[in-house]
Design a protein around this motif. Structure first.
Motif, PDB file in Angstrom:
ATOM      1  N   GLU A  31       0.849  -1.180   0.000  1.00  0.00           N
ATOM      2  CA  GLU A  31       0.000   0.000   0.000  1.00  0.00           C
ATOM      3  C   GLU A  31       0.894   1.242   0.000  1.00  0.00           C
ATOM      4  O   GLU A  31       1.864   1.310   0.751  1.00  0.00           O
ATOM      5  CB  GLU A  31      -0.895  -0.033   1.245  1.00  0.00           C
ATOM      6  CG  GLU A  31      -2.026   0.935   1.167  1.00  0.00           C
ATOM      7  CD  GLU A  31      -3.120   0.672   2.215  1.00  0.00           C
ATOM      8  OE1 GLU A  31      -3.774   1.635   2.594  1.00  0.00           O
ATOM      9  OE2 GLU A  31      -3.294  -0.478   2.647  1.00  0.00           O
TER      10      GLU A  31
ATOM     11  N   HIS B 136      -4.225   9.385  -4.233  1.00  0.00           N
ATOM     12  CA  HIS B 136      -4.954   8.533  -5.187  1.00  0.00           C
ATOM     13  C   HIS B 136      -4.531   8.966  -6.570  1.00  0.00           C
ATOM     14  O   HIS B 136      -5.020   9.957  -7.094  1.00  0.00           O
ATOM     15  CB  HIS B 136      -6.467   8.699  -5.007  1.00  0.00           C
ATOM     16  CG  HIS B 136      -6.958   8.264  -3.666  1.00  0.00           C
ATOM     17  ND1 HIS B 136      -6.537   8.858  -2.495  1.00  0.00           N
ATOM     18  CD2 HIS B 136      -7.817   7.287  -3.295  1.00  0.00           C
ATOM     19  CE1 HIS B 136      -7.127   8.258  -1.473  1.00  0.00           C
ATOM     20  NE2 HIS B 136      -7.900   7.303  -1.928  1.00  0.00           N
TER      21      HIS B 136
ATOM     22  N   TRP C 243     -10.977   5.107   0.006  1.00  0.00           N
ATOM     23  CA  TRP C 243     -11.690   3.822   0.012  1.00  0.00           C
ATOM     24  C   TRP C 243     -10.946   2.741   0.775  1.00  0.00           C
ATOM     25  O   TRP C 243     -11.570   1.916   1.437  1.00  0.00           O
ATOM     26  CB  TRP C 243     -12.039   3.374  -1.402  1.00  0.00           C
ATOM     27  CG  TRP C 243     -10.876   3.025  -2.292  1.00  0.00           C
ATOM     28  CD1 TRP C 243     -10.184   3.881  -3.101  1.00  0.00           C
ATOM     29  CD2 TRP C 243     -10.269   1.740  -2.455  1.00  0.00           C
ATOM     30  NE1 TRP C 243      -9.180   3.214  -3.756  1.00  0.00           N
ATOM     31  CE2 TRP C 243      -9.205   1.887  -3.386  1.00  0.00           C
ATOM     32  CE3 TRP C 243     -10.512   0.471  -1.916  1.00  0.00           C
ATOM     33  CZ2 TRP C 243      -8.387   0.820  -3.763  1.00  0.00           C
ATOM     34  CZ3 TRP C 243      -9.696  -0.588  -2.310  1.00  0.00           C
ATOM     35  CH2 TRP C 243      -8.645  -0.403  -3.222  1.00  0.00           C
ATOM     36  N   ARG C 244      -9.613   2.754   0.738  1.00  0.00           N
ATOM     37  CA  ARG C 244      -8.879   1.721   1.479  1.00  0.00           C
ATOM     38  C   ARG C 244      -9.080   1.889   2.987  1.00  0.00           C
ATOM     39  O   ARG C 244      -9.246   0.911   3.719  1.00  0.00           O
ATOM     40  CB  ARG C 244      -7.376   1.826   1.200  1.00  0.00           C
ATOM     41  CG  ARG C 244      -6.967   1.334  -0.154  1.00  0.00           C
ATOM     42  CD  ARG C 244      -5.490   1.654  -0.374  1.00  0.00           C
ATOM     43  NE  ARG C 244      -5.111   1.443  -1.738  1.00  0.00           N
ATOM     44  CZ  ARG C 244      -4.742   0.269  -2.240  1.00  0.00           C
ATOM     45  NH1 ARG C 244      -4.688  -0.796  -1.471  1.00  0.00           N
ATOM     46  NH2 ARG C 244      -4.414   0.162  -3.502  1.00  0.00           N
ATOM     47  N   GLU C 245      -9.044   3.141   3.411  1.00  0.00           N
ATOM     48  CA  GLU C 245      -9.220   3.420   4.841  1.00  0.00           C
ATOM     49  C   GLU C 245     -10.645   3.045   5.270  1.00  0.00           C
ATOM     50  O   GLU C 245     -10.849   2.460   6.331  1.00  0.00           O
ATOM     51  CB  GLU C 245      -8.933   4.901   5.112  1.00  0.00           C
ATOM     52  CG  GLU C 245      -8.930   5.296   6.577  1.00  0.00           C
ATOM     53  CD  GLU C 245      -7.684   4.833   7.344  1.00  0.00           C
ATOM     54  OE1 GLU C 245      -6.731   4.319   6.720  1.00  0.00           O
ATOM     55  OE2 GLU C 245      -7.697   4.959   8.572  1.00  0.00           O
TER      56      GLU C 245
ATOM     57  N   ARG D 145     -10.820  -0.630   5.631  1.00  0.00           N
ATOM     58  CA  ARG D 145     -10.132  -1.068   6.850  1.00  0.00           C
ATOM     59  C   ARG D 145     -10.985  -0.861   8.079  1.00  0.00           C
ATOM     60  O   ARG D 145     -10.971  -1.648   9.007  1.00  0.00           O
ATOM     61  CB  ARG D 145      -8.871  -0.227   7.017  1.00  0.00           C
ATOM     62  CG  ARG D 145      -7.577  -0.961   6.848  1.00  0.00           C
ATOM     63  CD  ARG D 145      -6.425  -0.137   7.366  1.00  0.00           C
ATOM     64  NE  ARG D 145      -6.281   1.145   6.690  1.00  0.00           N
ATOM     65  CZ  ARG D 145      -5.610   1.316   5.567  1.00  0.00           C
ATOM     66  NH1 ARG D 145      -5.021   0.308   4.971  1.00  0.00           N
ATOM     67  NH2 ARG D 145      -5.497   2.516   5.027  1.00  0.00           N
TER      68      ARG D 145
ATOM     69  N   GLN E  25      -2.287   9.463   2.252  1.00  0.00           N
ATOM     70  CA  GLN E  25      -2.349   8.555   1.103  1.00  0.00           C
ATOM     71  C   GLN E  25      -2.979   9.300  -0.072  1.00  0.00           C
ATOM     72  O   GLN E  25      -4.046   9.897   0.057  1.00  0.00           O
ATOM     73  CB  GLN E  25      -3.163   7.317   1.445  1.00  0.00           C
ATOM     74  CG  GLN E  25      -2.994   6.201   0.426  1.00  0.00           C
ATOM     75  CD  GLN E  25      -3.501   4.871   0.957  1.00  0.00           C
ATOM     76  OE1 GLN E  25      -4.698   4.709   1.165  1.00  0.00           O
ATOM     77  NE2 GLN E  25      -2.599   3.923   1.193  1.00  0.00           N
TER      78      GLN E  25
END
Ligand code: AMP
Ligand code: GLY
Length: 425
Positions: A193, A215, A418-420, A423, A213
């Motif tokens: 990641e 994108h 979206w990843r967070e 998670r 992070q």
């Protein structure tokens, strides 16, 4: 304090906003700035890479502190020039800016500093045959990079050797990336990641901004071509204290030490673009400046001490601590039709009359026409940042506010973070 901010994107608007928030009485100049920065300071009609005119302006306006946003003027020696003329500058010398401006240089420094990065080999213009032979032996996927500055477009992740072959041929053989591609770095593919760690440094010590992070892909779900960045958020759960300690000790410390020992100390902002797998950071690239749109997500979380810290490293002193908010921050970029290809410009922008709590609009490619109407004037048009006590709330506010910014052909992602979100379930 008289401050000059060099650049005209969302990053520079966020910098101007942060300086103004901490120092309401500061005299702010921007070169060239945008329609948003015009509300906070004075825009000078000088391009960010016009070193001579920037140096003249710093003199004419008695600038105390210059903060350089983009990499191109740093690589061209703007910080050296301003320092030579006795000014305080946030940004490295041209020699140290090679950590971004030459991927071949950055890889060499990392190798000598023992910093984890993808295995690599470097080839010059006269080594097309060797480069193709290297590709033929390389495991797939293969990453082919133009060594020089290519506005974020110089790295190509190739799924097959055929694709890598074509990219090497294009860069070294056909000059497709101009000067930047006259040297290529061919490297292995890193899994994990991505994480952006931005460090304010005097060349020895570091003070970290909240890790963010980005994108990079234009489309939702990380699809489509790479861009300058379609959104960012901070803080990131994977960037816990343990990981950040490792980044300080295994990445930033050794690289800064190596650059000092080589006689090219780095001061300013060192941005480590990392790939994190199972808590282990590897370096994808370094930048010699703040990130865009990371800056728009991160600076609103700094509740105090930013100007002091920047001014200290500009004086060659240890960076001082930053005060940070406990909020989450999500930034959604709205871009012009056609982006990341050359975009359509000149469309009228409609802004909502009121903004929800915690939302700030940072302008990037905007201008005012003769009638005072706001119009699009670049690829990324605005960065819409929302702060909230929870990540989900910040995400929802940023998305709603970005939705409310209206212009013809708007390109944007509704899934920033979206990843967070995944998670956090
Ligand atoms: P760069 O211009 O080096 O930042 O690369 C642009 C993007 O390409 C990065 O943000 C990554 O998403 C991807 N990338 C670059 N190098 C690698 C690598 N060695 N492994 C995996 N992805 C990479
Ligand atoms: N957002 C990545 C960069 O500024 O290079």
């Amino acid at each position: 304090m008289r401050v000059l901010i060099v650049g005209g994107g969302g990053r520079e608007h966020a910098l101007a906003w942060a300086v103004r928030r901490e120092l309401p009485g500061a005299v702010l100049h921007l070169a060239p700035g945008n329609a948003g920065t015009a509300e906070l300071g004075r825009n000078l009609p000088i391009k960010a890479d016009d070193i001579d005119r920037l140096a003249d302006a710093a003199d004419a306006y008695g600038i105390d502190l210059a903060i350089v946003g983009p990499e191109v003027p740093l690589a061209a020696g703007l910080a050296d020039r301003l320092r030579f003329e006795g000014r305080r500058v946030v940004g490295p010398s041209a020699a140290a800016a090679r950590i971004e401006a030459s991927k071949a240089f950055a890889k060499d420094v990392m190798a000598r500093a023992g910093v984890r990065t993808a295995p690599f080999a470097t080839f010059g213009a006269h080594q097309l045959g060797e480069a193709l032979a290297h590709v033929a032996r390389h495991a797939e996927p293969i990453v082919v990079k133009a060594s020089g500055l290519a506005a974020g477009k110089g790295a190509v992740v190739c799924e097959s050797r055929e694709h890598a072959n074509a990219m090497v041929q294009a860069m070294l053989g056909d000059g497709a990336f101009g000067e930047a591609g006259r040297t290529v770095v061919i490297e292995g593919f890193l899994r994990g990641e991505e994480l952006s760690v931005l460090a304010i440094t005097d060349g020895t010590d570091v003070e970290l901004l909240p890790a963010a992070q980005d994108h990079k892909r234009v489309g939702e779900g990380d699809t489509g071509p790479n861009t300058g960045g379609m959104g960012a958020y901070a803080p990131v759960t994977i960037a816990d204290a343990r990981l950040l300690d490792r980044v300080r000790e295994e990445v930033l410390g050794p690289v800064l030490h190596r650059l000092r020992r080589d006689g090219t100390p780095f001061s300013g902002i060192l941005f480590a673009g990392l790939m994190v797998e199972d808590g282990t950071p590897s370096v994808i690239e370094f930048n010699c400046r703040l990130g865009d749109p990371e800056t728009e997500a991160v600076l609103p979380l700094v509740t105090g001490g930013l100007v002091e810290c920047l001014d200290r490293v500009a004086r060659g002193e240890r960076p001082s601590p930053l005060a940070l908010s406990a909020d989450a921050s999500v930034t959604t970029v709205v871009a012009a039709a056609g982006y990341p290809e050359p975009p359509r410009t000149g469309d009228v922008i409609h802004l909502p009359d009121t903004l929800p709590d915690g939302v700030t609009l940072f302008h990037a490619g905007t201008m005012r026409d003769d009638a005072g109407r706001l119009r699009t004037a670049g690829g990324r048009v605005m960065a819409v940042t929302a702060l909230a006590p929870t990540f989900a709330e910040a995400q929802a506010r940023s998305r709603a506010a970005a939705d409310a910014v209206g212009f013809e052909g708007k390109v944007w992602r509704r899934d920033i973070g979206w990843r967070e979100a995944a998670r956090r379930g």
